[in-house]
Design an enzyme around this catalytic site. Structure first.
Site, PDB file in Angstrom:
ATOM      1  N   GLY A  93     -21.207  71.748  33.809  1.00  0.00           N
ATOM      2  CA  GLY A  93     -21.820  71.310  35.056  1.00  0.00           C
ATOM      3  C   GLY A  93     -22.652  70.056  34.876  1.00  0.00           C
ATOM      4  N   GLY A 121     -31.552  80.518  41.369  1.00  0.00           N
ATOM      5  CA  GLY A 121     -30.747  80.827  40.187  1.00  0.00           C
ATOM      6  C   GLY A 121     -31.542  81.330  39.008  1.00  0.00           C
ATOM      7  CB  SER A 177     -18.790  75.649  44.496  1.00  0.00           C
ATOM      8  OG  SER A 177     -17.800  75.049  43.697  1.00  0.00           O
ATOM      9  N   GLY A 224      17.356 100.009  21.013  1.00  0.00           N
ATOM     10  CA  GLY A 224      16.255  99.664  20.134  1.00  0.00           C
ATOM     11  C   GLY A 224      14.920  99.703  20.848  1.00  0.00           C
ATOM     12  CG  HIS A 247      17.640  92.143  21.473  1.00  0.00           C
ATOM     13  ND1 HIS A 247      18.766  92.216  22.269  1.00  0.00           N
ATOM     14  CD2 HIS A 247      17.152  93.402  21.380  1.00  0.00           C
ATOM     15  CE1 HIS A 247      18.954  93.474  22.638  1.00  0.00           C
ATOM     16  NE2 HIS A 247      17.990  94.213  22.120  1.00  0.00           N
ATOM     17  CG  ASP A 288     -23.766  73.268  31.604  1.00  0.00           C
ATOM     18  OD1 ASP A 288     -23.422  74.453  31.494  1.00  0.00           O
ATOM     19  OD2 ASP A 288     -23.888  72.672  32.688  1.00  0.00           O
ATOM     20  N   GLY A 316      10.955  98.117  21.438  1.00  0.00           N
ATOM     21  CA  GLY A 316      10.521  96.768  21.759  1.00  0.00           C
ATOM     22  C   GLY A 316      10.751  96.387  23.197  1.00  0.00           C
ATOM     23  CG  HIS A 317      14.092  96.539  24.813  1.00  0.00           C
ATOM     24  ND1 HIS A 317      14.095  95.170  24.756  1.00  0.00           N
ATOM     25  CD2 HIS A 317      15.052  96.959  23.943  1.00  0.00           C
ATOM     26  CE1 HIS A 317      15.027  94.770  23.905  1.00  0.00           C
ATOM     27  NE2 HIS A 317      15.622  95.833  23.392  1.00  0.00           N
TER      28      HIS A 317
END
Length: 724
Positions: free
Chosen positions: A573, A510, A471, A83, A256, A571, A85-86
């Site tokens: 942080g 940043g 970090s 079948g 199955h 947020d 599906g494999h």
């Protein structure tokens, strides 16, 4: 295909459910299919688009046969099937050095005998054909029927024979017969992949049908497979008809969606423990001390990183030293979207090793490797960075206590922070902060805690080794603060200015500012409130963190989501910063935990005699199990314990604020070690003020005057009123 799609586009509204993978069913399947009924045909078409050496045999849409496009019928043909599906098994393993053809049925349905017949007639020459299938009753029946019809057909090559190898490698469905394990009735699962490879390589080498059969059957006789899964599969167009509860897994699952031996799994179950269970059940099924080949198979939905973890655990297992060939980890024989794995093992000899390592052009086959222990090599670059080794350790009991409290709180809040972060980010903030907290806890004894400058520089270096943007930004923050402080700076409010300048540096690097949904929206207000004490800083940080939920500007991953999606979600942080200040503002002692049942209190305390009862509740003696400390536990009904709010529905930050309140309302009377809250009660774990009764004490203190005794009694009564 393109013309069909173009014709469908004007009718997009009418066909929306089909285009979204619902087909003719009203059940949304959330799968990348067009129509569940045509999924197999569409799968094979996609396979051929990306594999130029394959072709489909026959013009009937109900016949699914994939074959080598260069096959000349001059060697023994090797056919497999079952079948769908494999995938990639079996159709993905058609190619030189492996299968000649694969016969495919519908999902989890074996091909018809007519399909088997057509495949055999199409690819079998005078050298004959070897059929390799998994042991499932309907599959065996269909192939036997198809073989019988083919051998009787007028076009069948004179003298050509067909031999069949039926693979039954599943340990879960084997049976114990007379003291030995019988695999004849067992299911066929991923072990067939090794059998197909041995047969295909032997056929490519030009061996006779009988010789190929002997090698393939010998492999089928010794390969053993064990499977485990956390979730079963769902067929496109259908809901999951057999969901597995979240706290359970299945050992011995089929391919199955069949029921395995369901085993309850605890939250702390690890990849190592799971592999240990599988290895324990497999190792007695192969010869002792034999060299082994293992195939680590993904049943469909396990992420690649987890498969790599499992591969490492296989090599660390009791079988690791005997594994000479490792195949995988990869999906070889899947079960649609099953979140599970299977492990196949087989003893090796020189011939099997040669067959498994023989070249093939099949893209889905992963060549075996001889596993070697991991090694590390130097990068040849010296990172000159100031660390704790650059400074003399120094002690500061207050700083150590506060940092320990913060680290423990961040570790406890890991899942809460992850859950909040997953609202519109990648859900790793809690993990990263908890990692940093654990590193800091282990480093504290050797750090310069009494010198703010040196401590900040050390913390900056530690944070550089922790994952995540938060970090990295805090590493910049503490390095800048440390560089601005002098060696003579002390832990007092006067250093807040250096931290504010450091925050400006971070915002410049940043490219963000307050009001853009970042940790700065909590840290900035807190630092500006430093002269008013920890409680004021905690309140300012809380207000700033909560305000981020309704800010329209955003940076980082939050900027990739629409303002509507992130409105109402603060947020992560900023919430983490507010949480840290709440912890710093807490009283020096006291823990807080929630339990689901009052009986769980006995897990940590040995409860003793009742020493007092009243409208306030009950007080009993107890001993802490971990340290043997004598305590007193006051238990009050939730309706009797005064307080502004219930504990249910609070997030991790509000729970910390509630704990602070509980510890602060009785600060000068008796030390409170822990507050334990259940759905029905509040348990205050307090100092055990065991001593003489008042009358007994007075009788032993003749020097006390009546006025002094009266004053003492009045103070005691005031204390009792304040407690209760």
């Amino acid at each position: 295909s393109r013309s069909v799609l173009v014709q469908a586009l004007p009718r997009r509204e009418a066909s929306r459910s089909k285009l979204m993978g619902q087909g003719e069913s009203s059940v949304p399947v959330k799968r990348f299919v067009n129509n569940p009924r045509s999924a197999v045909n569409d799968t094979l078409e996609g396979l051929l688009w990306t594999n130029q050496n394959l072709c489909l045999l026959g013009n009937d849409a109900d016949i699914h046969i994939v074959a080598r496009s260069d096959w000349k019928r001059d060697h023994v043909a090797v056919i497999a099937g079952g079948g769908a599906g494999h995938e990639p098994s079996d159709v993905g393993f058609v190619g030189e050095g492996l299968l000649t053809a694969a016969v495919c049925g519908e999902i989890f349905t074996p091909p018809s005998p007519d399909s088997v017949f057509r495949a055999l007639v199409a690819v079998t020459g005078s050298a004959g054909c070897l059929v390799v299938i998994r042991n499932h009753f309907s599959t065996v029946l269909a192939f036997r029927d198809g073989i019988r019809d083919a051998e009787r057909h007028s076009t069948w090559p004179v003298g050509a024979k067909v031999r069949m190898v039926c693979v039954s490698d599943d340990t879960a469905t084997s049976q114990l017969e007379g003291g030995r394990v019988d695999f004849k009735p067992a299911r066929g699962v991923a072990g067939i992949v090794l059998v197909m490879k041995v047969a295909g390589a032997a056929a490519q080498a030009g061996l006779s049908l009988d010789a190929i059969y002997e090698e393939a059957q010998a492999m089928a006789d010794v390969v053993r497979t064990q499977g485990v899964c956390f979730t079963s599969c769902s067929i496109p167009g259908q809901p999951n008809l057999r969901p597995i509860p979240p706290d359970e897994m299945e050992i011995g699952c089929g391919v199955h969606g069949e029921l395995g031996r369901r085993t309850r799994v605890k939250a702390r179950t690890t990849a190592r423990e799971i592999i240990g269970i599988m290895v324990l059940q497999l190792m007695h099924l192969v010869p002792a001390k034999a060299d082994l080949c293992v195939l680590l198979n993904n049943l469909g939905a396990v992420p690649p990183n987890e498969m790599s973890i499992l591969a490492a655990e296989v090599m660390r297992s009791e079988l690791g030293s005997r594994i000479k060939l490792f195949i995988g980890p990869a999906p070889f024989l899947t079960s649609l979207d099953t979140n599970g794995i299977s492990l196949s093992i087989a003893p090796l000899d020189d011939v099997r090793s040669q067959r498994l390592c023989a070249p093939t052009i099949c893209r889905q086959w992963l060549a075996p490797v001889a596993p070697t222990p991991p090694t590390r090599r130097g990068i040849g670059v010296s990172l000159k960075r100031m660390t704790s080794a650059c400074f003399e350790p120094s002690e500061n009991e207050d700083v150590s206590r506060m940092l320990t409290r913060v680290c423990e709180a961040l570790t406890d809040a890991e899942q809460d922070l992850n859950q909040l972060d997953a609202e519109y980010k990648n859900g790793d903030c809690g993990r990263n902060l908890a990692h940093a907290a654990r590193l800091l806890l282990s480093a504290l004894p050797s750090w310069p805690l009494d010198t703010p400058r040196n401590f900040c520089i050390c913390l900056a270096g530690l944070l550089r080794s922790v994952e995540g943007a938060l970090s990295a930004l805090f590493s910049i923050f503490f390095l800048k603060a440390g560089n601005m402080l002098s060696e003579q700076a002390q832990w007092n409010k006067g250093i807040a200015g250096a931290f504010l300048h450091a925050l400006e540096e971070v915002q410049s690097v940043g490219q963000f500012a307050e009001g853009m949904r970042t940790f700065a929206d909590a840290l900035g207000p807190a630092l500006r409130a430093a002269w008013d004490g920890w409680e004021a800083m905690a309140e300012a940080a809380l207000q700033g963190a909560r305000a981020t939920a309704f800010m329209h500007k955003a940076v980082g991953r939050a900027a990739f989501t629409s303002p509507q999606d992130r409105t109402g979600v603060p947020d992560t942080g900023a919430m983490a910063v507010a949480f840290v200040f709440e912890v710093l503002a807490a009283p020096p002692a006291g823990r807080f935990q929630q339990i689901h049942d009052d009986s769980a209190l006995a897990d940590n305390y040995v409860l003793g005699d009742v020493i007092g009862t009243g409208a306030f509740g009950t007080v009993c003696r107890a001993v802490e199990r971990a340290r043997g400390t004598a305590v007193a536990i006051k238990t009050s009904g939730r309706r009797k314990e005064f307080g502004p709010r219930s504990f249910e529905g609070l997030d991790f930050l509000e729970r910390q604020r509630m704990a602070n309140w509980l510890f602060m309302v009785k600060p000068h009377i008796v030390g409170i070690f822990e507050v334990v809250v259940s759905p029905t009660s509040v348990h205050l774990v307090m100092e055990n003020l065991a001593g003489l009764e008042l009358c007994e004490w007075l009788s032993k203190t003749p020097s006390i005057t009546e006025r002094q005794a009266a004053r003492l009694v009045r103070q005691m009564l005031q204390a009792v009123c304040e407690i209760h």
